[in-house]
Design an enzyme around this catalytic site. Structure first.
Site, PDB file in Angstrom:
ATOM      1  N   GLY A   1       1.176   3.500  -5.658  1.00  0.00           N
ATOM      2  CA  GLY A   1       1.799   4.107  -4.516  1.00  0.00           C
ATOM      3  C   GLY A   1       2.750   5.368  -4.544  1.00  0.00           C
TER       4      GLY A   1
ATOM      5  N   LYS B   1       0.550  10.892  -0.459  1.00  0.00           N
ATOM      6  CA  LYS B   1      -0.352  10.673   0.447  1.00  0.00           C
ATOM      7  C   LYS B   1       0.038  11.400   1.734  1.00  0.00           C
ATOM      8  CE  LYS B   1      -0.198   6.475  -0.110  1.00  0.00           C
ATOM      9  NZ  LYS B   1       0.446   6.099  -1.388  1.00  0.00           N
TER      10      LYS B   1
ATOM     11  N   HIS C   1       5.536   7.665   3.927  1.00  0.00           N
ATOM     12  CA  HIS C   1       4.725   9.111   3.552  1.00  0.00           C
ATOM     13  C   HIS C   1       5.609  10.356   4.239  1.00  0.00           C
ATOM     14  CE1 HIS C   1       0.838   6.487   3.781  1.00  0.00           C
ATOM     15  NE2 HIS C   1       1.801   6.204   2.921  1.00  0.00           N
TER      16      HIS C   1
ATOM     17  N   ARG D   1      -4.458 -17.378  10.950  1.00  0.00           N
ATOM     18  CA  ARG D   1      -4.915 -17.670  12.367  1.00  0.00           C
ATOM     19  C   ARG D   1      -4.023 -18.061  13.373  1.00  0.00           C
ATOM     20  NH1 ARG D   1     -10.020 -20.862  10.520  1.00  0.00           N
ATOM     21  NH2 ARG D   1      -8.440 -21.607   9.347  1.00  0.00           N
TER      22      ARG D   1
ATOM     23  N   ALA E   1      10.746   6.259  -0.787  1.00  0.00           N
ATOM     24  CA  ALA E   1      10.931   6.915   0.626  1.00  0.00           C
ATOM     25  C   ALA E   1      11.263   5.761   1.838  1.00  0.00           C
ATOM     26  CB  ALA E   1       9.672   7.688   0.918  1.00  0.00           C
TER      27      ALA E   1
ATOM     28  N   THR F   1      12.613   2.578   0.821  1.00  0.00           N
ATOM     29  CA  THR F   1      13.764   1.618   0.412  1.00  0.00           C
ATOM     30  C   THR F   1      15.019   2.311  -0.262  1.00  0.00           C
ATOM     31  OG1 THR F   1      12.798   0.805  -1.540  1.00  0.00           O
ATOM     32  CG2 THR F   1      12.670  -0.362   0.413  1.00  0.00           C
TER      33      THR F   1
ATOM     34  N   ARG G   1      15.012   2.779  -3.330  1.00  0.00           N
ATOM     35  CA  ARG G   1      15.154   2.113  -4.796  1.00  0.00           C
ATOM     36  C   ARG G   1      14.781   3.279  -5.929  1.00  0.00           C
ATOM     37  NH1 ARG G   1      11.739  -3.001  -4.348  1.00  0.00           N
ATOM     38  NH2 ARG G   1      10.408  -1.672  -2.855  1.00  0.00           N
TER      39      ARG G   1
ATOM     40  N   SER H   1      -1.384  19.958  -6.457  1.00  0.00           N
ATOM     41  CA  SER H   1      -0.122  20.097  -5.986  1.00  0.00           C
ATOM     42  C   SER H   1       0.815  20.179  -6.605  1.00  0.00           C
ATOM     43  CB  SER H   1       0.126  18.764  -5.019  1.00  0.00           C
ATOM     44  OG  SER H   1       1.419  18.942  -4.262  1.00  0.00           O
TER      45      SER H   1
ATOM     46  N   GLY I   1       4.397  21.339  -5.983  1.00  0.00           N
ATOM     47  CA  GLY I   1       5.685  21.251  -5.377  1.00  0.00           C
ATOM     48  C   GLY I   1       5.513  20.715  -3.866  1.00  0.00           C
TER      49      GLY I   1
HETATM   50  P1  GDP Z   1       3.292   8.705  -0.441  1.00  0.00           P
HETATM   51  O1  GDP Z   1       3.989   7.391  -0.243  1.00  0.00           O
HETATM   52  O2  GDP Z   1       2.085   8.885  -1.399  1.00  0.00           O
HETATM   53  O3  GDP Z   1       3.244   9.533   0.673  1.00  0.00           O
HETATM   54  O4  GDP Z   1       4.281   9.526  -1.262  1.00  0.00           O
HETATM   55  P2  GDP Z   1       5.896   9.611  -1.050  1.00  0.00           P
HETATM   56  O5  GDP Z   1       6.007  10.482   0.177  1.00  0.00           O
HETATM   57  O6  GDP Z   1       6.654   8.263  -1.027  1.00  0.00           O
HETATM   58  O7  GDP Z   1       6.442  10.259  -2.452  1.00  0.00           O
HETATM   59  C1  GDP Z   1       5.996  11.524  -2.840  1.00  0.00           C
HETATM   60  C2  GDP Z   1       7.198  12.170  -2.978  1.00  0.00           C
HETATM   61  O8  GDP Z   1       6.733  13.380  -3.690  1.00  0.00           O
HETATM   62  C3  GDP Z   1       7.870  13.039  -1.686  1.00  0.00           C
HETATM   63  O9  GDP Z   1       9.226  13.047  -1.622  1.00  0.00           O
HETATM   64  C4  GDP Z   1       7.170  14.342  -1.608  1.00  0.00           C
HETATM   65  O10 GDP Z   1       7.853  15.169  -0.836  1.00  0.00           O
HETATM   66  C5  GDP Z   1       7.100  14.705  -2.860  1.00  0.00           C
HETATM   67  N1  GDP Z   1       5.862  15.701  -3.549  1.00  0.00           N
HETATM   68  C6  GDP Z   1       4.698  15.494  -3.227  1.00  0.00           C
HETATM   69  N2  GDP Z   1       3.812  16.454  -3.775  1.00  0.00           N
HETATM   70  C7  GDP Z   1       4.601  16.978  -4.449  1.00  0.00           C
HETATM   71  C8  GDP Z   1       4.412  17.883  -5.523  1.00  0.00           C
HETATM   72  O11 GDP Z   1       3.365  18.510  -5.804  1.00  0.00           O
HETATM   73  N3  GDP Z   1       5.755  18.302  -6.453  1.00  0.00           N
HETATM   74  C9  GDP Z   1       6.849  17.827  -5.923  1.00  0.00           C
HETATM   75  N4  GDP Z   1       7.675  18.121  -6.941  1.00  0.00           N
HETATM   76  N5  GDP Z   1       7.052  16.851  -5.046  1.00  0.00           N
HETATM   77  C10 GDP Z   1       6.062  16.555  -4.452  1.00  0.00           C
HETATM   78  P1  IMO Z   2       3.292   4.221   0.223  1.00  0.00           P
HETATM   79  O1  IMO Z   2       2.115   4.199   1.130  1.00  0.00           O
HETATM   80  C1  IMO Z   2       4.981   2.219  -3.313  1.00  0.00           C
HETATM   81  C2  IMO Z   2       5.173  -2.290  -3.350  1.00  0.00           C
HETATM   82  C3  IMO Z   2       6.428  -2.754  -2.996  1.00  0.00           C
HETATM   83  C4  IMO Z   2       6.375  -4.065  -3.938  1.00  0.00           C
HETATM   84  C5  IMO Z   2       4.969  -4.320  -3.405  1.00  0.00           C
HETATM   85  C6  IMO Z   2       4.867  -5.393  -2.092  1.00  0.00           C
HETATM   86  O2  IMO Z   2       4.678   4.886   0.496  1.00  0.00           O
HETATM   87  O3  IMO Z   2       2.808   4.413  -1.283  1.00  0.00           O
HETATM   88  P2  IMO Z   2       5.357  -5.437   0.547  1.00  0.00           P
HETATM   89  O4  IMO Z   2       6.510  -4.730   1.039  1.00  0.00           O
HETATM   90  O5  IMO Z   2       4.159  -4.719   0.669  1.00  0.00           O
HETATM   91  O6  IMO Z   2       5.364  -6.841   0.410  1.00  0.00           O
HETATM   92  O7  IMO Z   2       5.889  -4.942  -1.519  1.00  0.00           O
HETATM   93  O8  IMO Z   2       4.360  -3.245  -3.111  1.00  0.00           O
HETATM   94  N1  IMO Z   2       5.011  -1.295  -2.100  1.00  0.00           N
HETATM   95  C7  IMO Z   2       4.995   0.092  -2.396  1.00  0.00           C
HETATM   96  N2  IMO Z   2       5.264   0.864  -3.472  1.00  0.00           N
HETATM   97  N3  IMO Z   2       4.696   2.904  -2.077  1.00  0.00           N
HETATM   98  C8  IMO Z   2       4.355   2.139  -0.977  1.00  0.00           C
HETATM   99  O9  IMO Z   2       3.816   2.427   0.115  1.00  0.00           O
HETATM  100  C9  IMO Z   2       4.530   0.678  -0.935  1.00  0.00           C
HETATM  101  N4  IMO Z   2       4.368  -0.337  -0.135  1.00  0.00           N
HETATM  102  C10 IMO Z   2       4.778  -1.378  -0.942  1.00  0.00           C
HETATM  103  O10 IMO Z   2       7.676  -2.120  -3.745  1.00  0.00           O
HETATM  104  O11 IMO Z   2       6.353  -3.844  -5.206  1.00  0.00           O
HETATM  105 MG    MG Z   3       5.598   6.479  -0.287  1.00  0.00          MG
END
Ligand code: GDP
Ligand code: IMO
Ligand code: MG
Length: 421
Positions: free
Chosen positions: A11, A15, A40, A142, A296, A298, A300, A409, A411
């Protein structure tokens, strides 16, 4: 045709940003699984927005966004998200459509999530506690309620029946929490959700395909968190892989086109579970600091480590990845050397295969070490302007995985992305 963008790691691969970037070439963006456990991140007019349930195409004028049947939906989070998105001038009546078959997260699902985690003690999953596991359990068991049920006159009765079942389970856990505030928010939110576009998602998507529209399916979580193929039991409760698109939207496999897999240039994980390349040292700390690796959803701190090509090879195979996007390359700018895990040593033997019980096998990662670029990679706008060592790093990944890296990517910004081909 339906193209797919999904995460290949645990994760948070970026994305949101990548879907937002690719969305301009599509008419529809659809989420097919997961729920508010996702976070995201995207930037709109330089303002940071974190989406949990609304697809990441929502900030493009004229693009339809669909929440598919495979998603589990929390009305309270959805209402808040809708308000945030609307504050950017987005007309949700025009752009957001929700499948009537998506299952609902109710307040006692969240309580059950907490109770189950507490009961696991030191073996806890590290769930986001958004009620994901219990809601999917009610779906396969169910018992669950669906978005379409909100429109039925007897919804309050259905709700009470499910709540009573949950009460028995919570009693079994000896877990008691006052949920009256949650319930108040829940009932307020469902009045709001009922006014959104609730649709027959499977007909809606298939009609769009029939009309020749291009659809982008947006994954949540990542392949290593998949319920079947991830590091079970430290996974989420849905199919995060490309196969999940078919049952999460109601489309046939032959409608799937490109499968775009995203990986960070290194690796992170949030929550418990095995992570062979994790660095619990100053280098890991540096990755966290440079990459701002904090959840993003929690907040953590994310666990950080080197890129794991064994896990990525497995993810490419399971998903049928046709293109790779490597994110956060700029985070490695200041490292003098970089390690890439190319095999696991398990019981004295090297393997490139993922074992059933990664946790128990305790693999020793075998690394190839490459020179870092030690230059600012975040300003380049085309491939040949990237530091040469960065280009070599990307080529190594593409060669190992036998898939083209089509985008890098460099940045967080909306336009900080380089097309390779
Ligand atoms: P997702 O859950 O897959 O959509 O990813 P998240 O948003 O949880 O975490 C990705 C983090 O990396 C976010 O804070 C983005 O703004 C940041 N990010 C995405 N692409 C880049 C990159 O190419 N460089 C840097 N430095 N940050 C990035
Ligand atoms: P995005 O879409 C990172 C992790 C949790 C935990 C496990 C189970 O932003 O990439 P849940 O809440 O589904 O019962 O948690 O999965 N987890 C993620 N880790 N990115 C996520 O989503 C996650 N969604 C759940 O931290 O370890
Ligand atoms: Mg995420």
């Amino acid at each position: 045709m339906v193209d797919v963008i999904l995460g290949l790691q645990w994760g948070d691969e970026g994305k949101g940003k990548i879907v937002d970037y690719f969305a301009r070439n599509y008419q529809v963006v659809a989420r097919f699984q997961g729920g508010p456990n996702a976070g995201h991140t995207l930037y709109v007019n330089d303002k940071k927005v974190v989406l949990h349930q609304i697809p990441s195409g929502i900030f493009h004028d004229g693009i339809i966004n669909v929440i598919g049947n495979g998603v589990v939906l929390d009305p309270v989070t959805l209402k808040k998200e809708c308000e945030t998105v609307a504050s950017f001038g987005v007309d949700l009546k025009k752009n957001l459509f929700i499948s009537e078959r998506a299952h609902l997260i109710i307040p006692t699902h969240r309580a059950l999530d907490k109770a189950a985690e507490l009961a696991k003690g030191k073996d806890k999953i590290g769930s986001t506690l958004k009620g994901i596991g219990p809601t999917y359990m009610d779906k396969t068991g169910r018992n669950g309620l669906r978005v379409g049920d909100l429109l039925q006159d007897d919804f309050p009765t259905l709700y009470e029946q499910l709540k009573t079942k949950h009460r028995h389970l919570l009693d079994g856990y000896q877990f008691h929490e006052d949920i009256s505030e949650w319930e108040k928010d829940f009932f307020e939110a469902i009045s709001f959700v009922k006014e959104l576009n609730i649709i027959k998602g499977e007909y809606f998507i298939n009609d769009k395909i029939q009309e020749g529209q291009k659809i982008l399916a947006e994954g949540a979580q990542g392949t290593m968190l998949d319920i079947d193929f991830g590091t079970f039991p430290f996974v989420t409760s849905s199919n995060t892989i490309s196969a999940g698109v078919c049952n999460g939207l109601g489309i046939a496999p032959q409608k799937i086109g490109e499968i775009i897999g995203i990986s960070k240039a290194y690796c992170t994980r949030v929550g418990s579970g095995p992570f062979p390349t994790e660095l619990e040292d100053a280098t890991g700390e540096k990755l966290r600091k440079m990459g701002q690796e904090f959840g993003a959803t929690t907040g953590r701190p994310r666990r950080c480590g080197w890129i794991d090509l064994v896990a990525l090879g497995y993810a490419c195979m399971i998903n049928g990845v046709t293109k790779l996007v490597i994110t956060k390359a700029d985070v490695l700018d200041s490292f003098s050397t970089l390690s890439l895990c190319t095999a696991y040593k398990i019981d004295g033997n090297n393997t490139k295969e993922m074992p059933l019980d990664l946790e128990k096998k305790n693999p020793v990662p075998q690394y190839t070490i490459m020179e870092g670029w030690q230059a600012d990679g975040s300003k380049a706008q085309q491939l040949d302007k990237l530091p040469v060592s960065m280009q070599q790093y990307m080529k190594f990944i593409a060669d190992y995985l036998q898939r083209p890296v089509t985008h890098i990517s460099n940045g967080p910004g909306r336009e900080q992305i380089i097309e390779v081909n």
